[in-house]
Design an enzyme around this catalytic site. Structure first.
Site, PDB file in Angstrom:
ATOM      1  N   GLN A 268     -22.501 -37.640 -21.868  1.00  8.14           N
ATOM      2  CA  GLN A 268     -23.750 -38.083 -22.475  1.00  8.14           C
ATOM      3  C   GLN A 268     -24.743 -38.578 -21.432  1.00  8.14           C
ATOM      4  O   GLN A 268     -25.876 -38.910 -21.783  1.00  8.14           O
ATOM      5  CB  GLN A 268     -23.475 -39.217 -23.471  1.00  8.14           C
ATOM      6  CG  GLN A 268     -22.654 -38.803 -24.675  1.00  8.14           C
ATOM      7  CD  GLN A 268     -22.252 -39.986 -25.535  1.00  8.14           C
ATOM      8  OE1 GLN A 268     -21.073 -40.209 -25.773  1.00  8.14           O
ATOM      9  NE2 GLN A 268     -23.206 -40.765 -26.005  1.00  8.14           N
TER      10      GLN A 268
ATOM     11  N   GLU B 193     -20.422 -41.661 -22.455  1.00  7.13           N
ATOM     12  CA  GLU B 193     -21.594 -42.231 -21.786  1.00  7.13           C
ATOM     13  C   GLU B 193     -21.227 -42.672 -20.380  1.00  7.13           C
ATOM     14  O   GLU B 193     -21.795 -42.213 -19.403  1.00  7.13           O
ATOM     15  CB  GLU B 193     -22.140 -43.396 -22.596  1.00  7.13           C
ATOM     16  CG  GLU B 193     -23.382 -44.024 -21.976  1.00  7.13           C
ATOM     17  CD  GLU B 193     -24.003 -45.108 -22.844  1.00  7.13           C
ATOM     18  OE1 GLU B 193     -24.845 -45.877 -22.324  1.00  7.13           O
ATOM     19  OE2 GLU B 193     -23.646 -45.205 -24.028  1.00  7.13           O
TER      20      GLU B 193
ATOM     21  N   ARG C 173     -26.130 -56.863 -27.791  1.00  7.91           N
ATOM     22  CA  ARG C 173     -26.585 -56.214 -29.023  1.00  7.91           C
ATOM     23  C   ARG C 173     -25.881 -56.800 -30.235  1.00  7.91           C
ATOM     24  O   ARG C 173     -26.484 -56.925 -31.309  1.00  7.91           O
ATOM     25  CB  ARG C 173     -26.369 -54.698 -28.947  1.00  7.91           C
ATOM     26  CG  ARG C 173     -26.951 -53.949 -30.139  1.00  7.91           C
ATOM     27  CD  ARG C 173     -26.915 -52.441 -29.925  1.00  7.91           C
ATOM     28  NE  ARG C 173     -28.005 -51.970 -29.092  1.00  7.91           N
ATOM     29  CZ  ARG C 173     -29.133 -51.454 -29.559  1.00  7.91           C
ATOM     30  NH1 ARG C 173     -29.348 -51.384 -30.859  1.00  7.91           N
ATOM     31  NH2 ARG C 173     -30.063 -51.016 -28.747  1.00  7.91           N
TER      32      ARG C 173
ATOM     33  N   ARG D 160     -20.757 -45.607 -31.052  1.00  5.47           N
ATOM     34  CA  ARG D 160     -21.816 -45.521 -32.062  1.00  5.47           C
ATOM     35  C   ARG D 160     -22.113 -46.880 -32.714  1.00  5.47           C
ATOM     36  O   ARG D 160     -21.294 -47.425 -33.442  1.00  5.47           O
ATOM     37  CB  ARG D 160     -21.383 -44.515 -33.121  1.00  5.47           C
ATOM     38  CG  ARG D 160     -22.469 -44.046 -34.044  1.00  5.47           C
ATOM     39  CD  ARG D 160     -21.896 -42.986 -34.978  1.00  5.47           C
ATOM     40  NE  ARG D 160     -22.943 -42.224 -35.639  1.00  5.47           N
ATOM     41  CZ  ARG D 160     -22.706 -41.114 -36.341  1.00  5.47           C
ATOM     42  NH1 ARG D 160     -21.471 -40.640 -36.446  1.00  5.47           N
ATOM     43  NH2 ARG D 160     -23.698 -40.480 -36.927  1.00  5.47           N
TER      44      ARG D 160
ATOM     45  N   GLU E 244     -27.054 -44.065 -34.988  1.00  8.01           N
ATOM     46  CA  GLU E 244     -26.192 -45.235 -35.115  1.00  8.01           C
ATOM     47  C   GLU E 244     -26.372 -46.058 -36.390  1.00  8.01           C
ATOM     48  O   GLU E 244     -25.380 -46.531 -36.959  1.00  8.01           O
ATOM     49  CB  GLU E 244     -26.408 -46.151 -33.901  1.00  8.01           C
ATOM     50  CG  GLU E 244     -25.941 -45.543 -32.601  1.00  8.01           C
ATOM     51  CD  GLU E 244     -26.338 -46.403 -31.412  1.00  8.01           C
ATOM     52  OE1 GLU E 244     -25.448 -46.807 -30.649  1.00  8.01           O
ATOM     53  OE2 GLU E 244     -27.537 -46.679 -31.256  1.00  8.01           O
TER      54      GLU E 244
END
Length: 778
Positions: free
Chosen positions: A213, A248, A326, A358, A729
């Site tokens: 990714q 990622e 987050r 995700r 997401e």
């Protein structure tokens, strides 16, 4: 971006449902993934020798015994890496290979050495000798996040986010609830495992075909491992068989090992992890533990809250810091929290290093407040939806998040009310109660939960993208951008955007493989920003070409620029009409540039990591789901009977793709909430659930008989790409409704007098234990 100077006709390819650009190739089996590409002559195959212990000190590795295996060409440890033995994303604390004598072995499955052989089978046989050739002194492992938390073992410093005086608000609140619960991790379970194919090029160059990714990060890390400049390394990815965040940062290790092996051998080297090894080597979604205190009034309105979140980071930092940030920024979900104090700890354990998945911490943060409000409602004897409604953010008031961003475009009330009406929530609530009153064994549960999800990377500089658009003389268009296609339809949407901008049919545009030699310094395709960023960048490039063509046509035919229109593959310039290809040929003869780069940077973002404040998100996506379940209180087995979803994607670029993303996220999130359980052996640290035989994900049989998914369809007030909203997401939070419906059914087993002690995943075993606890305390 400014509005286009020459608006296009309303009709176009944007906003229309159309198949994924590779759908036919997927079905026919002709869409090549990295392992499907023809192997170059002389290709070798690599495998990894894995640590047989969760924690220990490495004494030696008998590589001569490994090299003696038939077919083996090479075997090497960390000392053979020419450059930096590191593949950590943000903190340089994750070695590619464990190291030499004296190095600490950090988890069972950590790569210690690499084997290169003429066949994959030979390489795997030699790698399987790890238990015999790796000598070590064992140390006690720490496998539990709370054990690490108690010992003060963290991969990054703890973080705090607070507003007001939560302690005083709690002390003054007329009601208080204290909870200790958790949510497990989740394996990505992408269909295509981690793979890299390194091909030496002339003059010290290296090309790596990689399922990733984040091609630019792979380029950077491979260059460092080889001790070469970035321009010598090319990373290419045409498509992935799924990523979900697991490719990622964690595609780095296979890419680096394959590249080092290719340099040592001078031959192409492919490294494809076996599914079991993939489980044992790579990390997954962070499991969280919560200690939460919440003060509220008689109507369930939150007056103050304190929460401690402890995540299982694994053995290294990876992306655990941003994930925790987050999570803290999504604890509020859709609710006004006047006084709140949050602490986040990323615990270091002797397990695989957990990573992006995700939602990237957002689901873990929002789950905590949803759990608390569900408990508040039960203890007050009120409907949980009413309590949620009482706490929603306001419009023009009670609209500031704990981190200081104002909640604009607040559509939670109309969206939730519309879903409550369309799903017939009130009548079904009564019907569930009536059923439970006459059913001693089978119990039904119903829940409606909302979501608010912030869109943007919470590291500001990552919110940028580039693209390259080439127009050929036959009127066809080739697009390259920095995003990666993992099945989500990014390339389809980008092609729609470019076709719309140039007034062409969709079939005239082709999107090619993501390539670091074409678009440089790209961000990961993550944080749901793929279409937002790359769509805008491709639009910018196409618009530059169109404006050149408009200027040329206006000069050539003596018309005003606003009288040059593009639509359906044709161009109208005053009285003159021609095909797009004819215009391009005429422009080429006049030396008009028919290719262009494009760039986009999300405006208005700010974030102060020290104060945990700012505007980290460009906008919010909203959604809600209503789920009804049936639970067998004798066995803990359950079934999802019906799910109704209403999700906000703004003005959809492609409704069919977006509905598919919502459906997929719902099922994936339901798996996380209910059945996907990770189990490590308490003494050895072996991940026992490291294969499809022991780790269960949802199948088609787990879908509800009634599954209603609709898009809310209100354009994004922010200037996103065609006023759409991200969809990757946010919908993963929708199946919270399944978990809380199960909790509602378990609560019914005790007459709703006891708050069920149920954490996620709500496996059948966990449900049965919660039923027994509720009945025992009722």
């Amino acid at each position: 971006m400014n509005a286009p100077a020459h608006p296009l006709p309303a009709a176009g390819v944007v906003g229309r449902s159309r198949p994924h650009e590779s759908a036919a190739a997927h079905v026919a089996g002709s869409a090549p993934y990295t392992d499907d590409l023809p192997e170059l002559a002389g290709t070798l195959h690599a495998a990894l020798g894995l640590s047989p212990v969760a924690h220990g000190v490495l004494r030696s590795v008998d590589l001569e015994r490994v090299r003696a295996v038939p077919g083996v060409v090479d075997a090497f440890c960390a000392d053979a890496i020419p450059g930096e033995n590191q593949c950590g994303s943000l903190v340089k604390d994750e070695p590619i290979l464990a190291g030499g004598p004296g190095a600490v072995l950090r988890h069972l499955g950590q790569p210690v050495y690499a084997v290169v052989a003429t066949t994959r089978e030979a390489a795997r046989r030699a790698a399987a000798l790890a238990k015999e050739v790796i000598a070590f002194d064992a140390l006690p492992p720490v496998l539990d996040a709370m054990q690490a938390h108690a010992a003060g073992q963290y991969v990054v410093p703890p973080v705090r986010l607070a507003r007001g005086d939560a302690a005083a608000a709690l002390a003054a609140a007329p009601h208080r609830v204290e909870l200790d619960f958790g949510v497990g991790g989740q394996e990505h379970f992408y269909l295509e495992g981690q793979i890299a194919y390194a091909q030496p090029q002339e003059q010290g160059g290296m090309k790596v075909l990689c399922s990733t990714q984040h091609p630019s990060e792979m380029q950077h890390l491979v260059a460092h491992a080889l001790h070469r400049p970035s321009h010598a390394v090319q990373v290419e990815c045409r498509r992935m068989g799924g990523g979900f965040g697991g490719k990622e940062s964690q595609s780095a290790l296979p890419a680096c090992v394959a590249a080092v092996a290719a340099v040592r051998s001078g031959r192409p080297v492919k490294l494809r992890l076996d599914r079991d090894d993939d489980f044992l080597v790579t990390g997954r979604r962070h499991g969280f533990r919560y200690q939460l205190a919440l003060g509220h009034d008689v109507d369930g309105r939150v007056l103050g809250a304190e929460v401690t979140m402890v995540s299982n980071a694994g053995h290294s930092a990876d992306l655990s810091g941003p994930v925790m940030t987050r999570a803290l920024c999504h604890f509020d979900n859709c609710y006004w929290l006047p006084d709140v104090a949050m602490q986040g700890y990323a615990a270091r354990t002797n397990t695989q290093s957990n990573t992006a998945f995700r939602g990237f911490g957002g689901p873990q943060g929002a789950f905590a407040i949803e759990y608390a409000l569900d408990s508040v409602a039960r203890r007050l004897g009120r409907d949980a939806l009413a309590v949620r409604h009482a706490n929603f953010y306001g419009v023009g008031e009670r609209d500031l998040t704990p981190y200081g961003q104002r909640v604009e475009d607040n559509i939670v009330v109309p969206l939730v009310d519309e879903l409550a009406a369309s799903s017939d929530y009130a009548a079904r609530r009564e019907a569930v109660a009536a059923f439970n009153a006459t059913s001693p064994v089978l119990k039904k549960g119903l829940a409606l939960t909302p979501l608010k999800f912030g869109i943007s990377f919470n590291v500001v500089h990552l919110n940028q993208a580039g693209a390259l658009v080439n127009v050929y003389l036959d009127g066809s268009v080739l697009v390259n951008h920095g995003g990666t296609e993992m099945g989500q339809g990014l390339n389809t949407k980008v092609a729609q955007v470019v076709a719309h901008e140039l007034g062409l049919p969709f079939e005239a545009v082709r999107v090619t493989a993501t390539d670091t030699h074409k678009v440089a310094n790209t961000s990961a395709t993550a944080a749901s920003t793929g279409s937002d960023l790359n769509g805008k960048a491709a639009q910018d490039a196409a618009r530059r070409i169109r404006e050149r063509l408009v200027a040329f046509a206006a000069r050539r035919w003596g018309v005003a620029a606003e009288d040059v229109l593009f639509a359906d593959g044709r161009v109208q310039a005053g009285a003159e009409a021609m095909s797009f290809a004819e215009l391009c040929n005429a422009a080429y003869l006049e030396r008009v540039q028919l290719w262009s780069e494009g760039f986009y940077a999300t405006p208005g973002l700010s974030w102060d990591r020290q104060t945990m404040s700012g505007k980290p998100f460009y906008y919010f996506a909203w959604g809600a789901a209503c789920s009804e379940v049936l639970v067998d209180t004798l066995t803990g087995e359950w079934r999802l009977l019906r799910a109704d979803v209403l999700h906000d994607v703004g003005a959809s670029l492609n409704p069919a793709l977006d509905i598919g993303q919502v459906e997929g996220a719902f099922v994936q999130g339901m798996g996380w909430m209910t059945m996907e359980e990770l189990v490590w052996h308490p003494k050895t640290g072996l991940l026992a659930t490291h294969a499809p035989s022991t780790y269960k994900i949802p199948t088609a049989n787990d879908l509800p008989p009634e599954f209603h998914v609709r898009l809310f369809g209100r354009p994004n007030p922010q200037d996103s790409i065609h006023r759409s909203k991200a969809v990757g997401e946010p919908p993963l939070l929708l199946p919270f409704s399944v978990f809380f419906a199960i909790r509602d059914a378990v609560s019914a087993a005790g007459g709703h007098r006891v708050d069920p002690p149920l954490s996620a995943p709500a496996t059948s075993e966990a449900i049965l234990a919660a039923v027994q606890a509720v009945r025992g305390a009722a």
